[in-house]
Design a protein around this motif. Structure first.
Motif, PDB file in Angstrom:
ATOM      1  N   GLU A  19     -31.492   4.810  -0.017  1.00 59.09           N
ATOM      2  CA  GLU A  19     -30.388   5.158  -0.896  1.00 59.09           C
ATOM      3  C   GLU A  19     -29.475   6.162  -0.213  1.00 59.09           C
ATOM      4  N   LEU A  20     -28.212   5.785  -0.071  1.00 61.46           N
ATOM      5  CA  LEU A  20     -27.234   6.651   0.564  1.00 61.46           C
ATOM      6  C   LEU A  20     -26.344   7.313  -0.490  1.00 61.46           C
ATOM      7  N   ASN A  21     -25.993   8.568  -0.225  1.00 58.48           N
ATOM      8  CA  ASN A  21     -24.960   9.242  -0.996  1.00 58.48           C
ATOM      9  C   ASN A  21     -23.627   8.944  -0.319  1.00 58.48           C
ATOM     10  N   VAL A  22     -22.654   8.446  -1.084  1.00 62.30           N
ATOM     11  CA  VAL A  22     -21.368   8.047  -0.520  1.00 62.30           C
ATOM     12  C   VAL A  22     -20.244   8.726  -1.299  1.00 62.30           C
ATOM     13  N   ALA A  23     -19.414   9.495  -0.593  1.00 58.18           N
ATOM     14  CA  ALA A  23     -18.221  10.071  -1.198  1.00 58.18           C
ATOM     15  C   ALA A  23     -17.121   9.017  -1.151  1.00 58.18           C
ATOM     16  N   THR A  24     -16.460   8.788  -2.274  1.00 57.33           N
ATOM     17  CA  THR A  24     -15.423   7.759  -2.340  1.00 57.33           C
ATOM     18  C   THR A  24     -14.165   8.344  -2.964  1.00 57.33           C
ATOM     19  N   ALA A  25     -13.026   7.787  -2.571  1.00 57.51           N
ATOM     20  CA  ALA A  25     -11.743   8.209  -3.146  1.00 57.51           C
ATOM     21  C   ALA A  25     -10.731   7.111  -2.870  1.00 57.51           C
ATOM     22  N   GLY A  26      -9.736   6.990  -3.756  1.00 58.54           N
ATOM     23  CA  GLY A  26      -8.614   6.103  -3.527  1.00 58.54           C
ATOM     24  C   GLY A  26      -8.906   4.643  -3.787  1.00 58.54           C
ATOM     25  N   ALA A  27      -7.906   3.812  -3.496  1.00 61.23           N
ATOM     26  CA  ALA A  27      -8.008   2.368  -3.670  1.00 61.23           C
ATOM     27  C   ALA A  27      -7.182   1.699  -2.590  1.00 61.23           C
ATOM     28  N   GLY A  28      -7.587   0.471  -2.236  1.00 65.72           N
ATOM     29  CA  GLY A  28      -6.882  -0.270  -1.208  1.00 65.72           C
ATOM     30  C   GLY A  28      -7.828  -0.724  -0.120  1.00 65.72           C
ATOM     31  N   PRO A  29      -7.292  -1.113   1.040  1.00 66.75           N
ATOM     32  CA  PRO A  29      -8.152  -1.544   2.153  1.00 66.75           C
ATOM     33  C   PRO A  29      -9.145  -0.438   2.510  1.00 66.75           C
ATOM     34  N   PRO A  30     -10.424  -0.768   2.710  1.00 65.84           N
ATOM     35  CA  PRO A  30     -11.434   0.277   2.915  1.00 65.84           C
ATOM     36  C   PRO A  30     -11.381   0.921   4.300  1.00 65.84           C
ATOM     37  N   VAL A  31     -11.683   2.205   4.296  1.00 68.46           N
ATOM     38  CA  VAL A  31     -11.869   2.982   5.518  1.00 68.46           C
ATOM     39  C   VAL A  31     -13.218   3.663   5.400  1.00 68.46           C
ATOM     40  N   VAL A  32     -14.089   3.469   6.383  1.00 74.11           N
ATOM     41  CA  VAL A  32     -15.416   4.079   6.391  1.00 74.11           C
ATOM     42  C   VAL A  32     -15.426   5.201   7.420  1.00 74.11           C
ATOM     43  N   LEU A  33     -15.897   6.375   7.001  1.00 79.48           N
ATOM     44  CA  LEU A  33     -15.927   7.566   7.842  1.00 79.48           C
ATOM     45  C   LEU A  33     -17.381   7.953   8.098  1.00 79.48           C
ATOM     46  N   GLY A  49      -8.258  13.080   1.453  1.00 78.07           N
ATOM     47  CA  GLY A  49      -7.125  13.076   0.538  1.00 78.07           C
ATOM     48  C   GLY A  49      -5.949  12.275   1.059  1.00 78.07           C
ATOM     49  N   PRO A  50      -5.439  12.587   2.256  1.00 77.19           N
ATOM     50  CA  PRO A  50      -4.324  11.795   2.785  1.00 77.19           C
ATOM     51  C   PRO A  50      -4.642  10.309   2.937  1.00 77.19           C
ATOM     52  N   LEU A  51      -5.845   9.980   3.382  1.00 78.42           N
ATOM     53  CA  LEU A  51      -6.197   8.573   3.553  1.00 78.42           C
ATOM     54  C   LEU A  51      -6.290   7.836   2.221  1.00 78.42           C
ATOM     55  N   SER A  52      -6.733   8.544   1.184  1.00 77.98           N
ATOM     56  CA  SER A  52      -6.970   7.887  -0.102  1.00 77.98           C
ATOM     57  C   SER A  52      -5.673   7.486  -0.798  1.00 77.98           C
ATOM     58  N   GLY A  53      -4.525   7.947  -0.279  1.00 75.06           N
ATOM     59  CA  GLY A  53      -3.255   7.544  -0.878  1.00 75.06           C
ATOM     60  C   GLY A  53      -2.989   6.056  -0.766  1.00 75.06           C
ATOM     61  N   GLY A  54      -3.567   5.413   0.251  1.00 73.41           N
ATOM     62  CA  GLY A  54      -3.347   3.979   0.411  1.00 73.41           C
ATOM     63  C   GLY A  54      -4.588   3.196   0.755  1.00 73.41           C
ATOM     64  N   HIS A  55      -5.759   3.860   0.695  1.00 72.27           N
ATOM     65  CA  HIS A  55      -7.004   3.208   1.096  1.00 72.27           C
ATOM     66  C   HIS A  55      -8.153   3.637   0.201  1.00 72.27           C
ATOM     67  N   ARG A  56      -9.162   2.787   0.150  1.00 65.46           N
ATOM     68  CA  ARG A  56     -10.426   3.173  -0.485  1.00 65.46           C
ATOM     69  C   ARG A  56     -11.290   3.787   0.604  1.00 65.46           C
ATOM     70  N   VAL A  57     -11.529   5.069   0.483  1.00 62.66           N
ATOM     71  CA  VAL A  57     -12.269   5.804   1.499  1.00 62.66           C
ATOM     72  C   VAL A  57     -13.749   5.852   1.116  1.00 62.66           C
ATOM     73  N   LEU A  58     -14.613   5.518   2.073  1.00 61.98           N
ATOM     74  CA  LEU A  58     -16.061   5.581   1.894  1.00 61.98           C
ATOM     75  C   LEU A  58     -16.610   6.493   2.979  1.00 61.98           C
ATOM     76  N   ALA A  59     -17.161   7.632   2.578  1.00 65.41           N
ATOM     77  CA  ALA A  59     -17.700   8.596   3.544  1.00 65.41           C
ATOM     78  C   ALA A  59     -19.159   8.857   3.204  1.00 65.41           C
ATOM     79  N   PRO A  60     -20.072   8.098   3.775  1.00 68.69           N
ATOM     80  CA  PRO A  60     -21.493   8.278   3.445  1.00 68.69           C
ATOM     81  C   PRO A  60     -22.116   9.459   4.170  1.00 68.69           C
ATOM     82  N   ASP A  61     -23.128  10.045   3.545  1.00 66.72           N
ATOM     83  CA  ASP A  61     -24.087  10.858   4.271  1.00 66.72           C
ATOM     84  C   ASP A  61     -25.043   9.874   4.942  1.00 66.72           C
ATOM     85  N   LEU A  62     -25.148   9.911   6.269  1.00 71.62           N
ATOM     86  CA  LEU A  62     -26.082   9.019   6.944  1.00 71.62           C
ATOM     87  C   LEU A  62     -27.510   9.264   6.447  1.00 71.62           C
ATOM     88  N   ARG A  63     -28.367   8.290   6.599  1.00 69.88           N
ATOM     89  CA  ARG A  63     -29.744   8.428   6.110  1.00 69.88           C
ATOM     90  C   ARG A  63     -30.371   9.698   6.686  1.00 69.88           C
TER      91      ARG A  63
END
Length: 275
Positions: A19-33, A49-63
């Motif tokens: 189970e991963l914890n994933v920080a998410t923000a925004g909507a649109g084409p996905p960007v994974v950090l 914040g800046p990326l989420s203006g036009g993208h769905r940002v997914l920033a997971p804590d790695l396992r």
């Protein structure tokens, strides 16, 4: 909440048996950090914040990191790449990786180019693949050996985890430091019982990761558009490792910038991303 008032939601996602914890923000084409060590998803606080203006940002804590499931096993790059493959669920994304996240993103793009629209690799290296000889001429950074010995670092540093990881943030921003709230969040994450030892599983898995990188690079070329971003100390070492392996590679170095580029020079990183 990230800089600029952007609402960042943290969700739990099960992938590859963990189970991963994933920080998410925004909507649109996905960007994974993908973060490195000693980070959590908050290393991206200045750019979500800046990326989420036009993208769905997914920033997971790695396992094994941050608020993801506690595990000191499976921190080789190949397993971590499979985790991210599951997180994407068949959807293609721009994948941005820093430090320890670099070999993870590289293997993901080699294995599943259909899932990676663009690959951006920041201030990391790819094991002992040719090209980084000058960077590694004096041997790997001192902490690689310290972290690799099972049980040593977490025992010696018990009760001082926040101070220890704080040293990396100071060094990684050339002494400029990071926002107090981000620094405190990192410190809390690594001061939890067993947290530091779990993340050191990444270093203890480096021999396996190195073998995975060498095998993958011998069989497959990187076909997705790739950008290698260096700063201090890695510089162009990663670009030089990637050059013979990539069909479409852009390399650049951010001037007057420490290792932790997204916290030290976020505007320069956003400009380089140009998403």
């Amino acid at each position: 909440m990230t800089r600029g008032g952007t609402v960042t939601e943290q969700v739990r996602t099960r992938t590859n048996g963990i189970e991963l914890n994933v920080a998410t923000a925004g909507a649109g084409p996905p960007v994974v950090l993908l973060h490195g060590f000693p980070h959590t998803w908050r290393v991206w606080s200045e750019i979500i914040g800046p990326l989420s203006g036009g993208h769905r940002v997914l920033a997971p804590d790695l396992r094994g990191f941050g608020d993801s499931e506690a595990s000191g096993e499976g921190l080789d790059a190949g397993t971590l790449a499979t985790d991210i493959e599951g997180l994407l669920g068949g959807e293609s994304a721009t994948v941005v990786a820093l430090d320890a996240g670099v070999p993870v993103a590289f293997l993901l793009a080699l294995r599943r180019p259909d899932l990676v629209r663009r690959l951006v690799l920041v201030e990391g290296t790819l094991g002992t693949l040719p090209g980084a000889e000058d960077f590694l001429a004096g041997g790997p950074p001192w902490w690689f050996g310290f972290h690799a010995v099972p049980g040593l670092a977490e025992t010696v540093l018990a009760g001082h985890e926040a101070e220890y990881v704080g040293w990396f943030y100071d060094q990684g921003t050339r002494g400029r430091g990071v926002r107090p709230d981000v620094r405190e969040a990192f410190g809390r994450a690594y001061a939890r019982p067993g947290a530091l030892g779990r993340t050191l599983g990444f270093y203890r898995a480096l021999p396996r990761t190195g073998s995975q990188l060498a095998e993958a690079a011998s069989r497959t070329r990187l076909t997705v558009p790739t950008t290698a971003i260096g700063a201090a100390p890695v510089g162009r070492a990663l670009e030089q490792q990637l050059r013979p392996l990539c069909e479409d590679l852009t390399g650049l170095v951010v001037p007057d910038c420490g290792h932790i580029v997204p916290l030290d020079r976020p505007a320069a990183l956003l400009e380089a991303l140009s998403l």
